[in-house]
Design an enzyme around this catalytic site. Structure first.
Site, PDB file in Angstrom:
ATOM      1  N   ARG A   1       0.830  -1.215   0.000  1.00  0.00           N
ATOM      2  CA  ARG A   1       0.000   0.000   0.000  1.00  0.00           C
ATOM      3  C   ARG A   1       0.867   1.268   0.000  1.00  0.00           C
ATOM      4  O   ARG A   1       0.923   1.991  -0.989  1.00  0.00           O
ATOM      5  CB  ARG A   1      -0.941  -0.028   1.224  1.00  0.00           C
ATOM      6  CG  ARG A   1      -2.061   0.999   1.187  1.00  0.00           C
ATOM      7  CD  ARG A   1      -1.657   2.395   1.596  1.00  0.00           C
ATOM      8  NE  ARG A   1      -1.112   2.459   2.954  1.00  0.00           N
ATOM      9  CZ  ARG A   1      -0.528   3.544   3.455  1.00  0.00           C
ATOM     10  NH1 ARG A   1      -0.411   4.644   2.715  1.00  0.00           N
ATOM     11  NH2 ARG A   1      -0.028   3.554   4.681  1.00  0.00           N
TER      12      ARG A   1
ATOM     13  N   HIS B   1       5.045   4.604  12.731  1.00  0.00           N
ATOM     14  CA  HIS B   1       5.098   4.514  11.265  1.00  0.00           C
ATOM     15  C   HIS B   1       6.173   5.494  10.794  1.00  0.00           C
ATOM     16  O   HIS B   1       5.916   6.680  10.613  1.00  0.00           O
ATOM     17  CB  HIS B   1       3.704   4.879  10.720  1.00  0.00           C
ATOM     18  CG  HIS B   1       3.569   4.862   9.232  1.00  0.00           C
ATOM     19  ND1 HIS B   1       2.939   3.849   8.549  1.00  0.00           N
ATOM     20  CD2 HIS B   1       3.954   5.749   8.290  1.00  0.00           C
ATOM     21  CE1 HIS B   1       2.936   4.117   7.258  1.00  0.00           C
ATOM     22  NE2 HIS B   1       3.548   5.266   7.072  1.00  0.00           N
TER      23      HIS B   1
ATOM     24  N   CYS C   1       4.417   9.261   0.031  1.00  0.00           N
ATOM     25  CA  CYS C   1       3.024   9.693  -0.045  1.00  0.00           C
ATOM     26  C   CYS C   1       2.901  10.635  -1.224  1.00  0.00           C
ATOM     27  O   CYS C   1       3.614  11.644  -1.297  1.00  0.00           O
ATOM     28  CB  CYS C   1       2.594  10.395   1.249  1.00  0.00           C
ATOM     29  SG  CYS C   1       0.911  11.021   1.136  1.00  0.00           S
TER      30      CYS C   1
ATOM     31  N   ASN D   1       9.502   4.160   3.309  1.00  0.00           N
ATOM     32  CA  ASN D   1       9.277   3.775   4.710  1.00  0.00           C
ATOM     33  C   ASN D   1      10.514   3.073   5.255  1.00  0.00           C
ATOM     34  O   ASN D   1      11.358   2.589   4.497  1.00  0.00           O
ATOM     35  CB  ASN D   1       8.118   2.773   4.784  1.00  0.00           C
ATOM     36  CG  ASN D   1       6.789   3.396   4.461  1.00  0.00           C
ATOM     37  OD1 ASN D   1       6.503   3.720   3.326  1.00  0.00           O
ATOM     38  ND2 ASN D   1       5.973   3.576   5.475  1.00  0.00           N
TER      39      ASN D   1
HETATM   40  P1  HMG Z   1     -13.248  14.412  -2.664  1.00  0.00           P
HETATM   41  O1  HMG Z   1     -12.969  14.775  -4.085  1.00  0.00           O
HETATM   42  O2  HMG Z   1     -13.391  15.510  -1.664  1.00  0.00           O
HETATM   43  O3  HMG Z   1     -14.473  13.424  -2.598  1.00  0.00           O
HETATM   44  O4  HMG Z   1     -12.062  13.455  -2.204  1.00  0.00           O
HETATM   45  P2  HMG Z   1     -16.023  13.734  -2.419  1.00  0.00           P
HETATM   46  O5  HMG Z   1     -16.447  13.167  -1.127  1.00  0.00           O
HETATM   47  O6  HMG Z   1     -16.310  15.191  -2.675  1.00  0.00           O
HETATM   48  O7  HMG Z   1     -16.675  12.899  -3.615  1.00  0.00           O
HETATM   49  C1  HMG Z   1     -16.421  13.249  -4.980  1.00  0.00           C
HETATM   50  C2  HMG Z   1     -16.641  12.042  -5.882  1.00  0.00           C
HETATM   51  O8  HMG Z   1     -15.663  11.056  -5.571  1.00  0.00           O
HETATM   52  C3  HMG Z   1     -17.993  11.364  -5.706  1.00  0.00           C
HETATM   53  O9  HMG Z   1     -18.361  10.843  -6.986  1.00  0.00           O
HETATM   54  C4  HMG Z   1     -17.696  10.212  -4.799  1.00  0.00           C
HETATM   55  O10 HMG Z   1     -18.577   9.101  -4.954  1.00  0.00           O
HETATM   56  C5  HMG Z   1     -16.315   9.824  -5.257  1.00  0.00           C
HETATM   57  P3  HMG Z   1     -19.481  11.575  -7.898  1.00  0.00           P
HETATM   58  O11 HMG Z   1     -20.705  11.620  -7.042  1.00  0.00           O
HETATM   59  O12 HMG Z   1     -18.899  12.921  -8.173  1.00  0.00           O
HETATM   60  O13 HMG Z   1     -19.553  10.688  -9.099  1.00  0.00           O
HETATM   61  N1  HMG Z   1     -15.574   9.187  -4.169  1.00  0.00           N
HETATM   62  C6  HMG Z   1     -14.995   7.977  -4.211  1.00  0.00           C
HETATM   63  N2  HMG Z   1     -14.891   7.063  -5.192  1.00  0.00           N
HETATM   64  C7  HMG Z   1     -14.243   5.922  -4.888  1.00  0.00           C
HETATM   65  N3  HMG Z   1     -13.720   5.655  -3.670  1.00  0.00           N
HETATM   66  C8  HMG Z   1     -13.799   6.543  -2.677  1.00  0.00           C
HETATM   67  C9  HMG Z   1     -14.448   7.766  -2.950  1.00  0.00           C
HETATM   68  N4  HMG Z   1     -14.705   8.850  -2.169  1.00  0.00           N
HETATM   69  C10 HMG Z   1     -15.380   9.702  -2.930  1.00  0.00           C
HETATM   70  N5  HMG Z   1     -13.289   6.274  -1.475  1.00  0.00           N
HETATM   71  C11 HMG Z   1     -11.140  11.733  -0.772  1.00  0.00           C
HETATM   72  C12 HMG Z   1     -11.978  13.014  -0.838  1.00  0.00           C
HETATM   73  C13 HMG Z   1     -10.868  11.443   0.695  1.00  0.00           C
HETATM   74  C14 HMG Z   1     -11.932  10.616  -1.403  1.00  0.00           C
HETATM   75  C15 HMG Z   1      -9.823  11.975  -1.558  1.00  0.00           C
HETATM   76  O14 HMG Z   1      -9.194  13.100  -1.027  1.00  0.00           O
HETATM   77  C16 HMG Z   1      -8.882  10.797  -1.505  1.00  0.00           C
HETATM   78  O15 HMG Z   1      -9.161   9.753  -2.094  1.00  0.00           O
HETATM   79  N6  HMG Z   1      -7.745  10.960  -0.800  1.00  0.00           N
HETATM   80  C17 HMG Z   1      -6.792   9.852  -0.607  1.00  0.00           C
HETATM   81  C18 HMG Z   1      -5.381  10.353  -0.595  1.00  0.00           C
HETATM   82  C19 HMG Z   1      -4.450   9.184  -0.308  1.00  0.00           C
HETATM   83  O16 HMG Z   1      -4.781   8.037  -0.509  1.00  0.00           O
HETATM   84  N7  HMG Z   1      -3.244   9.528   0.185  1.00  0.00           N
HETATM   85  C20 HMG Z   1      -2.248   8.511   0.519  1.00  0.00           C
HETATM   86  C21 HMG Z   1      -2.597   7.711   1.740  1.00  0.00           C
HETATM   87  S1  HMG Z   1      -2.254   8.546   3.268  1.00  0.00           S
HETATM   88  C22 HMG Z   1      -0.586   8.173   3.589  1.00  0.00           C
HETATM   89  O17 HMG Z   1       0.095   7.642   2.741  1.00  0.00           O
HETATM   90  C23 HMG Z   1      -0.036   8.447   4.973  1.00  0.00           C
HETATM   91  C24 HMG Z   1       0.183   7.179   5.816  1.00  0.00           C
HETATM   92  O18 HMG Z   1       1.060   6.273   5.169  1.00  0.00           O
HETATM   93  C25 HMG Z   1       0.761   7.539   7.200  1.00  0.00           C
HETATM   94  C26 HMG Z   1       1.968   8.471   7.130  1.00  0.00           C
HETATM   95  O19 HMG Z   1       2.949   8.152   6.439  1.00  0.00           O
HETATM   96  O20 HMG Z   1       1.897   9.503   7.781  1.00  0.00           O
HETATM   97  C27 HMG Z   1      -1.156   6.437   6.041  1.00  0.00           C
HETATM   98 MG    MG Z   2       3.248   6.423   5.191  1.00  0.00          MG
END
Ligand code: HMG
Ligand code: MG
Length: 327
Positions: free
Chosen positions: A29, A221, A254, A263
């Site tokens: 992931r 993490h 990220c 990581n």
């Molecule tokens: P948004 O654009 O604000 O979403 O994104 P929304 O709620 O306004 O919805 C817009 C459209 O997206 C809608 O569709 C929803 O259905 C669809 P429409 O009605 O327009 O056709 N939608 C989705 N479709 C599929 N799957 C979903 C989903 N949600 C909404 N889950 C959102 C908000 C949170 C979804 C977006 O910002 C996002 O996907 N962000 C993810 C970013 C990410 O994955 N970053 C990396 C992971 S975090 C990380 O790596 C840190 C970590 O490792 C720890 C560390 O290192 O600190 C964990």
């Molecule tokens: Mg991370």
């Protein structure tokens, strides 16, 4: 002439360290979400299988985020299909109810929400303000718990934020506790951009404990951007933490925090823990072999020092000679 062999770390336990720790593998992931090239779904599935076979007790498989936000993991459903029963015990990232619905359809049993300790990263990673993120997570966690799912909560930018600078410990504790209290079983403290140092780690863990959290409810993490991940792990071990996130071969980063690099490598972690006599149940050589195999698919060698030391020749072959020489 005798052929040189790998000299195992001499096991030398240190008093007051845990006897056993859990490694929470995030390579498929956190590692693959950041790859430029799309990795075929069957390769991802085989990577997860190899990591499970190497004895890793938890392998976070993918994310049910918006596919436009993280195209590298847009094949989450297909991957879970390929993994079958084994995949249902692999945690997946879920940011909201839409993601939860997608995960529930596939019989997923463990999800992880991921919040931010800072305003800017909440906006960049979740398209929400710091406060709005809780409104997104609250119904997600409530419904997940109603379905009997286990929920982990991540909090990012616990040590520093590329836009806001140093992040006060009190702010991290406030956000982290709020996320955990939504109904999580574990809170993973993310050093997303790898700027933390050992004393800061001890202070952060102490602050969470003073705020009423148990060290058994916390995980660390670490990203290894500044080469501090192992030193930080050592500090966390001394503070009593027994769960560590790590990524096979040191993959990772990220896409919404450009200064985040790989990581902590699972192999580097296992090497140190072995030397300390701390049990993990993980077969180091098998994880390293999986990383070398993955490096071959990614076309460049693993950044992990331990992977390179254990298998320099095969790492070079797998990743191609040009990649091994840094080209
Ligand atoms: P948004 O654009 O604000 O979403 O994104 P929304 O709620 O306004 O919805 C817009 C459209 O997206 C809608 O569709 C929803 O259905 C669809 P429409 O009605 O327009 O056709 N939608 C989705 N479709 C599929 N799957 C979903 C989903 N949600 C909404 N889950 C959102 C908000 C949170 C979804 C977006 O910002 C996002 O996907 N962000 C993810 C970013 C990410 O994955 N970053 C990396 C992971 S975090 C990380 O790596 C840190 C970590 O490792 C720890 C560390 O290192 O600190 C964990
Ligand atoms: Mg991370």
């Amino acid at each position: 002439m005798r052929t040189p062999t790998v000299v195992p770390a001499t096991v030398t336990p240190v008093a007051s360290m845990p006897e056993r720790v859990t490694i929470y593998e995030v390579g498929p992931r956190d590692g693959l979400q950041n790859e430029k090239a799309l990795v075929p779904t069957e390769v991802k599935a085989e990577f997860v299988r190899r990591l499970l076979a190497a004895g890793l007790p938890v392998v976070e498989a993918t994310s049910f985020v918006h596919p436009r936000w993280v195209p590298q993991l847009a094949d989450a459903a297909e991957l879970m299909g390929l993994l079958g029963a084994a995949g249902r015990d692999c945690p997946v990232l879920v940011p909201n109810e839409r993601g939860l619905d997608r995960a529930l359809e596939l019989g997923v049993r463990h999800i992880a929400i991921f919040g931010s300790a800072t305003e800017t990263f909440a906006q960049k990673n979740l398209n929400r303000s710091l406060d709005e993120q809780f409104a997104m997570f609250e119904p997600t966690v409530r419904r997940a718990r109603e379905h009997g799912l286990d929920v982990r909560a991540y909090v990012s930018m616990c040590f520093g934020d590329p836009w806001e600078g140093p992040v006060p410990v009190a702010q991290v504790v406030e956000v982290g506790k709020r996320l955990f209290d939504l109904g999580a079983s574990q809170l993973s403290l993310g050093d997303t951009i790898g700027v933390g140092t050992a004393g800061h780690v001890s202070a952060l863990v102490r602050a969470f404990v003073e705020a009423g959290m148990g060290t058994d409810q916390l995980a660390m993490h670490f990203h290894d951007t500044y080469g501090q991940a192992l030193a930080n792990t050592y500090a966390a071990l001394q503070s009593g933490i027994t769960t560590y996130d790590a990524s096979a071969g040191g993959l990772g980063g990220c896409p919404y925090a450009k200064s985040a690099t790989g990581n902590l490598a699972t192999e580097d972690l296992v090497w140190m823990l072995r030397g300390l006599g701390i049990e993990t149940g993980v077969e180091l050589e098998e994880v390293a072999a999986a990383s070398v195999w993955m490096a071959g698919h990614l076309g460049r060698p693993s950044p992990s020092a331990v992977v390179r030391a254990l298998a320099p020749a095969s790492a070079g072959d797998a990743a191609g000679g040009a990649a091994q020489s840094g080209a």
